[in-house]
Design an enzyme around this catalytic site. Structure first.
Site, mmCIF file in Angstrom:
data_model
loop_
_atom_site.group_PDB
_atom_site.id
_atom_site.type_symbol
_atom_site.label_atom_id
_atom_site.label_comp_id
_atom_site.label_asym_id
_atom_site.label_seq_id
_atom_site.Cartn_x
_atom_site.Cartn_y
_atom_site.Cartn_z
ATOM 1 N N GLY A 14 0.821 -1.205 0.000
ATOM 2 C CA GLY A 14 0.000 0.000 0.000
ATOM 3 C C GLY A 14 0.855 1.254 0.000
ATOM 4 O O GLY A 14 1.878 1.331 0.673
ATOM 5 N N ARG A 75 1.153 -5.434 -5.676
ATOM 6 C CA ARG A 75 1.304 -6.605 -4.814
ATOM 7 C C ARG A 75 1.575 -7.785 -5.745
ATOM 8 O O ARG A 75 0.699 -8.204 -6.496
ATOM 9 C CB ARG A 75 0.044 -6.823 -3.969
ATOM 10 C CG ARG A 75 -0.278 -5.630 -3.065
ATOM 11 C CD ARG A 75 -1.464 -5.923 -2.164
ATOM 12 N NE ARG A 75 -1.947 -4.713 -1.496
ATOM 13 C CZ ARG A 75 -1.441 -4.209 -0.381
ATOM 14 N NH1 ARG A 75 -0.416 -4.807 0.190
ATOM 15 N NH2 ARG A 75 -1.946 -3.115 0.163
ATOM 16 N N ASP A 106 5.330 -4.962 6.000
ATOM 17 C CA ASP A 106 5.826 -6.303 6.296
ATOM 18 C C ASP A 106 5.968 -7.172 5.049
ATOM 19 O O ASP A 106 6.945 -7.917 4.910
ATOM 20 C CB ASP A 106 4.946 -6.990 7.349
ATOM 21 C CG ASP A 106 3.468 -7.002 6.996
ATOM 22 O OD1 ASP A 106 3.086 -6.464 5.930
ATOM 23 O OD2 ASP A 106 2.675 -7.549 7.780
ATOM 24 N N THR A 128 4.148 2.719 5.564
ATOM 25 C CA THR A 128 2.790 2.201 5.726
ATOM 26 C C THR A 128 2.016 3.095 6.678
ATOM 27 O O THR A 128 2.506 3.420 7.763
ATOM 28 C CB THR A 128 2.778 0.751 6.242
ATOM 29 O OG1 THR A 128 1.456 0.403 6.658
ATOM 30 C CG2 THR A 128 3.731 0.535 7.405
ATOM 31 N N ASP A 130 -0.420 2.400 8.427
ATOM 32 C CA ASP A 130 -1.045 1.697 9.543
ATOM 33 C C ASP A 130 -0.230 1.710 10.835
ATOM 34 O O ASP A 130 -0.756 1.382 11.894
ATOM 35 C CB ASP A 130 -1.313 0.239 9.159
ATOM 36 C CG ASP A 130 -2.160 0.118 7.902
ATOM 37 O OD1 ASP A 130 -3.023 0.982 7.685
ATOM 38 O OD2 ASP A 130 -1.946 -0.848 7.140
ATOM 39 N N ASP A 132 1.888 -0.454 11.695
ATOM 40 C CA ASP A 132 1.677 -1.824 12.188
ATOM 41 C C ASP A 132 2.924 -2.696 12.071
ATOM 42 O O ASP A 132 2.821 -3.925 12.056
ATOM 43 C CB ASP A 132 0.513 -2.484 11.435
ATOM 44 C CG ASP A 132 0.775 -2.635 9.940
ATOM 45 O OD1 ASP A 132 1.705 -1.992 9.418
ATOM 46 O OD2 ASP A 132 0.047 -3.408 9.289
ATOM 47 N N ARG A 174 -6.076 -1.797 8.671
ATOM 48 C CA ARG A 174 -6.058 -3.262 8.637
ATOM 49 C C ARG A 174 -6.376 -3.824 10.029
ATOM 50 O O ARG A 174 -7.376 -3.448 10.630
ATOM 51 C CB ARG A 174 -4.715 -3.783 8.121
ATOM 52 C CG ARG A 174 -4.464 -3.460 6.658
ATOM 53 C CD ARG A 174 -3.442 -4.386 6.038
ATOM 54 N NE ARG A 174 -2.143 -4.302 6.702
ATOM 55 C CZ ARG A 174 -1.093 -5.025 6.356
ATOM 56 N NH1 ARG A 174 -1.187 -5.891 5.362
ATOM 57 N NH2 ARG A 174 0.060 -4.892 6.980
#
Length: 360
Positions: A14, A75, A106, A128, A130, A132, A174
């Site tokens: 992303g 992706r 990741d 990212t 996120d 995360d 996410r």
């Protein structure tokens, strides 16, 4: 210093605001050390399909303020196969690419460590929204995403106030609730639902009733897209369900808004431009020092290189996705360090979550 003639840079997964700032910093830092830079178009699929372009200080001069990624992203399932990996390695050899800097999350880092194992030195730079990646306190794009949500939430509050409404706002992230949590606090949301902590729906509805009784005309509830509820054996996004229940229980007209990918876009904030620039320069330095298979993490405001395999494993540990054998090869000290990182992150989320009840 390691002698490289040419390095490649790619963005994968992303997109995130600040990726372009990282691309610019990598390009400028490398060229000033006499190293050429090839931009890889479309992530790992570009590496497989030989979609490349030279980057110069002039070509990246004015991309720092742009959102998204000028190298585009994809992706790439083919890259996960040995055949795809061999195509990528062949491209590196054909175009004399000595090393790769991969910007992403990741999935991007899993691809980078595979390249390292096949003899192509790699360094990972986080990108990212996120936030995360468990091994780092901060990922490039997170600050911009939070500010985007807060700005939109403020606009929703204006119209909620005018019409005595509540608005349930679902935001990206996410399985990670950081965007919802931080933006919820900053926007003065009456309640926030995130995947990491059980949501007390009854308590939230009682809070909304109390707010109404005290004369509050406009209220916001922030929900992470990673929160679901099982209905008839299927996982259903929680935000819409909560909207219906709030309206039914309180009598307050309640709207639902899914911000979706608008949260990814926009000009990067100062923090994201600054962090991306620091990480980009450090990535080049690490390659020239002969280092590989590392990601650049931020710990307590400082940049720290972390072994990619360690970072991916602690991420799986935190997300309860460890499989048999994942911890093989790590020392007891490494495993204790992983647990410590997970505990710190869990405690931090709980501390911030508790702040909501104290400020709303």
């Amino acid at each position: 210093m390691q002698k490289f003639k040419r390095i490649g840079v790619l963005t994968s997964g992303g997109d995130a605001p600040g990726m372009n700032a990282a691309i610019r910093a990598i390009t400028c830092a490398a060229i000033r050390q006499g190293v050429e830079v090839m931009g890889i178009i479309g992530g790992y699929s570009g590496l497989i399909n030989e979609k490349l372009k030279p980057l110069t200080t002039t070509s990246v001069a004015n991309i720092i303020s742009r959102g998204g990624t000028t190298l585009y992203s994809d992706r790439c399932l083919e890259f996960k196969t040995e055949e795809g990996m061999q195509k990528a390695i062949a491209t590196c050899k054909k175009y004399n690419i000595d090393a790769i800097i991969a910007i992403g999350g990741d999935g991007t880092f899993r691809g980078a460590t595979d390249l390292s194992l096949h003899g192509i030195p790699t360094i990972g730079v986080t990108g990212t929204i996120d936030n995360d990646i468990t091994a780092t306190d901060y990922t490039v794009g997170f600050d911009t995403a939070m500010n985007t949500v807060v700005n939109i939430a403020d606009q929703f509050r204006d119209t909620c106030q005018s019409h005595a409404r509540c608005n349930v706002i679902e935001v990206m992230g996410r399985d990670c609730g950081w965007i919802a949590l931080m933006a919820g606090i900053a926007s003065g949301a009456v309640a926030v639902a995130i995947p990491e902590i059980p949501f007390d729906e009854a308590k939230a509805i009682e809070k909304i009733k109390l707010e109404k009784a005290e004369g509050n005309r406009g209220m916001l509830v922030i929900v992470s897209e990673g929160v679901f509820e099982e209905v008839d054996g299927k996982k259903v996004p929680y935000g819409k369900l909560l909207r219906e229940r709030i309206e039914k229980a309180t009598g307050i007209e309640t709207k639902f808004a899914r911000l979706a990918h608008v949260v990814r876009g926009g000009s990067p904030s100062l923090r994201d431009r600054f962090t991306a620039s620091k990480m980009g320069v450090r990535a080049v330095e690490l390659l020239l020092e002969g280092k590989s298979d590392l990601i650049i993490a931020e710990e307590y405001g400082k940049l720290v290189p972390i072994d990619t395999h360690f970072a991916l494993t602690v991420d799986r540990m935190y997300k309860n996705k460890l499989k048999d054998g994942d911890l093989d090869g790590f020392s007891p000290e490494d495993i204790e360090k992983m647990k410590e990182i997970c505990d710190i992150r869990t405690a931090k989320i709980q501390r911030y979550y508790d702040l909501i009840s104290k400020t709303s």
